[in-house]
Motif scaffolding. Structure first.
Motif, short mmCIF file in Angstrom:
data_model
loop_
_atom_site.label_atom_id
_atom_site.label_comp_id
_atom_site.label_asym_id
_atom_site.label_seq_id
_atom_site.Cartn_x
_atom_site.Cartn_y
_atom_site.Cartn_z
N TYR A 134 17.36 -5.98 1.06
CA TYR A 134 17.86 -6.47 2.34
C TYR A 134 16.73 -7.15 3.13
O TYR A 134 16.92 -8.26 3.66
N LEU A 135 15.56 -6.51 3.17
CA LEU A 135 14.41 -7.09 3.86
C LEU A 135 14.00 -8.43 3.22
O LEU A 135 13.72 -9.40 3.93
N MET A 136 13.99 -8.44 1.88
CA MET A 136 13.64 -9.66 1.15
C MET A 136 14.59 -10.80 1.51
O MET A 136 14.17 -11.92 1.73
N SER A 137 15.89 -10.45 1.58
CA SER A 137 16.89 -11.47 1.90
C SER A 137 16.73 -11.95 3.35
O SER A 137 16.99 -13.10 3.66
N LEU A 138 16.29 -11.07 4.23
CA LEU A 138 16.03 -11.43 5.63
C LEU A 138 14.86 -12.42 5.71
O LEU A 138 14.89 -13.37 6.48
#
Ligand SMILES: [Zn+2]
Length: 83
Positions: free
Chosen positions: A77-81
């Motif tokens: 999720y952080l990576m996608s953010l």
């Protein structure tokens, strides 16, 4: 077994039913023999303890898997953010 204190017959009891005298002795001859059912019950208890230990380990493993899943999911999720 007959109580040495009050002479009451107590069968396989370890404590006198009349006066509470402790009839059990450590030597095997005085030990009340376990019936098949009693043996099965005690075996089940031992097996239950073992199963409880195994269950504990399985529970810990599941917890670790779930935790790591959430960690990975959070990272994704952080990576996608971040893009
Ligand atoms: Zn007695």
């Amino acid at each position: 077994m007959i109580c040495p204190r009050c002479n009451t017959e107590n069968g396989n009891r370890t404590i006198c039913s009349k006066c509470g005298y402790y009839l059990y002795r450590a030597d095997a001859q005085n030990r009340a023999k376990m019936t098949r059912k009693q043996l099965a019950v005690s075996d089940a208890k031992i097996a239950g303890k073992k199963a409880g230990k195994i269950f504990k380990y399985i529970w810990i493993a599941i917890t670790i898997i779930v935790m790591s899943f959430w960690l990975v999911a959070g990272m994704v999720y952080l990576m996608s953010l971040l893009g």
